[in-house]
Motif scaffolding. Structure first.
Motif, PDB file in Angstrom:
ATOM      1  N   GLU A 226       2.105  -8.195  14.411  1.00 47.06           N
ATOM      2  CA  GLU A 226       2.898  -8.269  15.328  1.00 47.06           C
ATOM      3  C   GLU A 226       3.655  -6.876  15.839  1.00 47.06           C
ATOM      4  OE1 GLU A 226       6.786 -11.006  17.055  1.00 47.06           O
ATOM      5  OE2 GLU A 226       5.084 -11.775  15.773  1.00 47.06           O
ATOM      6  N   PRO A 227       3.708  -6.264  16.744  1.00 45.37           N
ATOM      7  CA  PRO A 227       4.392  -5.115  16.868  1.00 45.37           C
ATOM      8  C   PRO A 227       5.870  -5.310  16.751  1.00 45.37           C
ATOM      9  CG  PRO A 227       3.153  -5.607  19.146  1.00 45.37           C
ATOM     10  CD  PRO A 227       3.144  -6.724  18.029  1.00 45.37           C
ATOM     11  N   MET A 228       6.614  -4.256  16.268  1.00 50.18           N
ATOM     12  CA  MET A 228       8.143  -4.534  16.261  1.00 50.18           C
ATOM     13  C   MET A 228       8.782  -3.161  16.489  1.00 50.18           C
ATOM     14  SD  MET A 228       7.527  -4.678  12.051  1.00 50.18           S
ATOM     15  CE  MET A 228       8.849  -3.847  11.102  1.00 50.18           C
ATOM     16  N   SER A 229       9.893  -3.185  16.760  1.00 48.30           N
ATOM     17  CA  SER A 229      10.878  -2.060  17.237  1.00 48.30           C
ATOM     18  C   SER A 229      11.663  -1.673  16.129  1.00 48.30           C
ATOM     19  CB  SER A 229      11.619  -2.311  18.445  1.00 48.30           C
ATOM     20  OG  SER A 229      12.552  -3.303  18.256  1.00 48.30           O
ATOM     21  N   HIS A 230      11.937  -2.279  15.079  1.00 44.45           N
ATOM     22  CA  HIS A 230      12.535  -1.853  14.068  1.00 44.45           C
ATOM     23  C   HIS A 230      12.118  -2.295  12.503  1.00 44.45           C
ATOM     24  CE1 HIS A 230      15.888  -0.406  16.555  1.00 44.45           C
ATOM     25  NE2 HIS A 230      15.923  -1.742  17.297  1.00 44.45           N
ATOM     26  N   ILE A 231      12.387  -1.767  11.727  1.00 47.51           N
ATOM     27  CA  ILE A 231      11.800  -2.248  10.320  1.00 47.51           C
ATOM     28  C   ILE A 231      12.653  -3.331   9.660  1.00 47.51           C
ATOM     29  CG2 ILE A 231      10.646  -0.027   9.837  1.00 47.51           C
ATOM     30  CD1 ILE A 231      12.778   0.422   7.724  1.00 47.51           C
ATOM     31  N   PHE A 232      13.772  -3.454  10.096  1.00 43.26           N
ATOM     32  CA  PHE A 232      14.617  -4.545   9.719  1.00 43.26           C
ATOM     33  C   PHE A 232      14.739  -5.548  11.002  1.00 43.26           C
ATOM     34  CE2 PHE A 232      15.965  -0.923   7.008  1.00 43.26           C
ATOM     35  CZ  PHE A 232      15.559  -1.576   5.895  1.00 43.26           C
ATOM     36  N   PRO A 233      15.213  -6.774  10.769  1.00 43.36           N
ATOM     37  CA  PRO A 233      15.747  -7.713  11.718  1.00 43.36           C
ATOM     38  C   PRO A 233      17.044  -7.122  12.488  1.00 43.36           C
ATOM     39  CG  PRO A 233      15.442  -8.958   9.516  1.00 43.36           C
ATOM     40  CD  PRO A 233      15.166  -7.624   9.334  1.00 43.36           C
ATOM     41  N   VAL A 234      16.784  -7.155  13.752  1.00 45.82           N
ATOM     42  CA  VAL A 234      17.993  -6.755  14.377  1.00 45.82           C
ATOM     43  C   VAL A 234      18.449  -7.903  15.516  1.00 45.82           C
ATOM     44  CG1 VAL A 234      18.640  -4.971  16.450  1.00 45.82           C
ATOM     45  CG2 VAL A 234      17.183  -4.299  14.571  1.00 45.82           C
ATOM     46  N   SER A 235      19.661  -8.240  15.325  1.00 38.34           N
ATOM     47  CA  SER A 235      20.348  -9.267  16.094  1.00 38.34           C
ATOM     48  C   SER A 235      21.953  -8.752  16.657  1.00 38.34           C
ATOM     49  CB  SER A 235      20.333 -10.472  15.497  1.00 38.34           C
ATOM     50  OG  SER A 235      21.067 -10.566  14.185  1.00 38.34           O
ATOM     51  N   ASN A 236      22.220  -9.013  17.723  1.00 40.11           N
ATOM     52  CA  ASN A 236      23.630  -8.929  17.829  1.00 40.11           C
ATOM     53  C   ASN A 236      24.569  -9.882  17.300  1.00 40.11           C
ATOM     54  OD1 ASN A 236      23.384  -6.665  19.723  1.00 40.11           O
ATOM     55  ND2 ASN A 236      22.872  -8.223  21.493  1.00 40.11           N
ATOM     56  N   VAL A 237      25.634  -9.186  16.664  1.00 42.08           N
ATOM     57  CA  VAL A 237      26.569 -10.196  16.066  1.00 42.08           C
ATOM     58  C   VAL A 237      27.682 -10.137  16.871  1.00 42.08           C
ATOM     59  CG1 VAL A 237      27.946 -10.452  13.917  1.00 42.08           C
ATOM     60  CG2 VAL A 237      25.639  -9.581  13.780  1.00 42.08           C
ATOM     61  N   MET A 238      27.917 -11.468  17.610  1.00 46.05           N
ATOM     62  CA  MET A 238      29.173 -11.471  18.548  1.00 46.05           C
ATOM     63  C   MET A 238      30.308 -11.937  17.976  1.00 46.05           C
ATOM     64  SD  MET A 238      27.838  -9.738  20.891  1.00 46.05           S
ATOM     65  CE  MET A 238      27.481 -10.109  22.712  1.00 46.05           C
ATOM     66  N   ARG A 239      31.496 -11.635  18.194  1.00 43.16           N
ATOM     67  CA  ARG A 239      32.653 -12.332  17.769  1.00 43.16           C
ATOM     68  C   ARG A 239      33.710 -12.261  18.867  1.00 43.16           C
ATOM     69  NH1 ARG A 239      36.664  -8.506  17.250  1.00 43.16           N
ATOM     70  NH2 ARG A 239      35.850  -6.426  16.823  1.00 43.16           N
ATOM     71  N   GLU A 240      34.641 -13.212  18.913  1.00 39.25           N
ATOM     72  CA  GLU A 240      35.669 -13.286  19.964  1.00 39.25           C
ATOM     73  C   GLU A 240      36.416 -11.939  19.611  1.00 39.25           C
ATOM     74  OE1 GLU A 240      36.121 -15.342  22.214  1.00 39.25           O
ATOM     75  OE2 GLU A 240      34.497 -16.470  21.570  1.00 39.25           O
ATOM     76  N   ASP A 241      36.990 -11.383  20.722  1.00 39.59           N
ATOM     77  CA  ASP A 241      37.742 -10.102  20.937  1.00 39.59           C
ATOM     78  C   ASP A 241      39.224 -10.528  20.847  1.00 39.59           C
ATOM     79  OD1 ASP A 241      38.718  -7.549  21.273  1.00 39.59           O
ATOM     80  OD2 ASP A 241      38.257  -7.708  23.613  1.00 39.59           O
ATOM     81  N   GLU A 242      39.648 -10.555  19.561  1.00 36.04           N
ATOM     82  CA  GLU A 242      41.105 -11.053  19.329  1.00 36.04           C
ATOM     83  C   GLU A 242      41.876  -9.961  18.886  1.00 36.04           C
ATOM     84  OE1 GLU A 242      40.533 -13.749  15.730  1.00 36.04           O
ATOM     85  OE2 GLU A 242      39.422 -15.134  17.168  1.00 36.04           O
ATOM     86  N   ILE A 243      43.036  -9.789  19.363  1.00 40.06           N
ATOM     87  CA  ILE A 243      44.002  -8.746  19.121  1.00 40.06           C
ATOM     88  C   ILE A 243      44.781  -9.145  17.534  1.00 40.06           C
ATOM     89  CG2 ILE A 243      46.018  -7.717  19.507  1.00 40.06           C
ATOM     90  CD1 ILE A 243      45.797  -8.497  22.447  1.00 40.06           C
ATOM     91  N   THR A 244      44.571  -8.212  16.682  1.00 39.54           N
ATOM     92  CA  THR A 244      44.770  -8.260  15.350  1.00 39.54           C
ATOM     93  C   THR A 244      45.946  -7.438  14.940  1.00 39.54           C
ATOM     94  OG1 THR A 244      43.398  -6.535  14.481  1.00 39.54           O
ATOM     95  CG2 THR A 244      42.638  -8.780  14.389  1.00 39.54           C
ATOM     96  N   ASN A 245      46.234  -6.365  15.721  1.00 40.20           N
ATOM     97  CA  ASN A 245      47.499  -5.560  15.596  1.00 40.20           C
ATOM     98  C   ASN A 245      48.517  -5.204  16.444  1.00 40.20           C
ATOM     99  OD1 ASN A 245      45.791  -4.048  17.203  1.00 40.20           O
ATOM    100  ND2 ASN A 245      45.763  -2.295  15.883  1.00 40.20           N
TER     101      ASN A 245
END
Length: 97
Positions: free
Chosen positions: A52-71
């Motif tokens: 199967e063709p692939m664009s990267h040698i490692f699995p790539v996925s977006n890691v989304m998180r809530e945009d929380e103010i911490t400082n």
């Protein structure tokens, strides 16, 4: 299969890359480019049936998180030393009429 790179191709690549190549550099570049193209031709001989063709040698996925103010925004610390302030803003002399 030996790829032959012409002098015109090297000149054109040099122009595109904005390089000034000496005659020796041009000859070396021709050999290097021919070697790269030969290698690409060799890769084309591989049997990739079922791969199967692939664009990267490692699995790539977006890691989304809530945009929380911490400082915080630091506005209180910034305004603490203001000579004059109005709520959350500096009071400065008028500069435009």
């Amino acid at each position: 299969m030996a790829n032959v790179i012409s002098d015109e191709t090297i000149e054109y690549v040099g122009i595109l890359a904005k390089l000034e190549l000496s005659d020796e550099d041009k000859e070396n570049a021709k050999k290097d480019m021919a070697s790269m193209l030969d290698y690409i031709d060799k890769l084309g001989e591989l049997d990739t049936t079922g791969v199967e063709p692939m664009s990267h040698i490692f699995p790539v996925s977006n890691v989304m998180r809530e945009d929380e103010i911490t400082n915080g925004d630091g506005s209180e610390a910034t305004l603490r030393n203001a000579p004059e302030r109005n709520d959350d803003a500096f009071i400065v002399p008028k500069t435009v009429e």
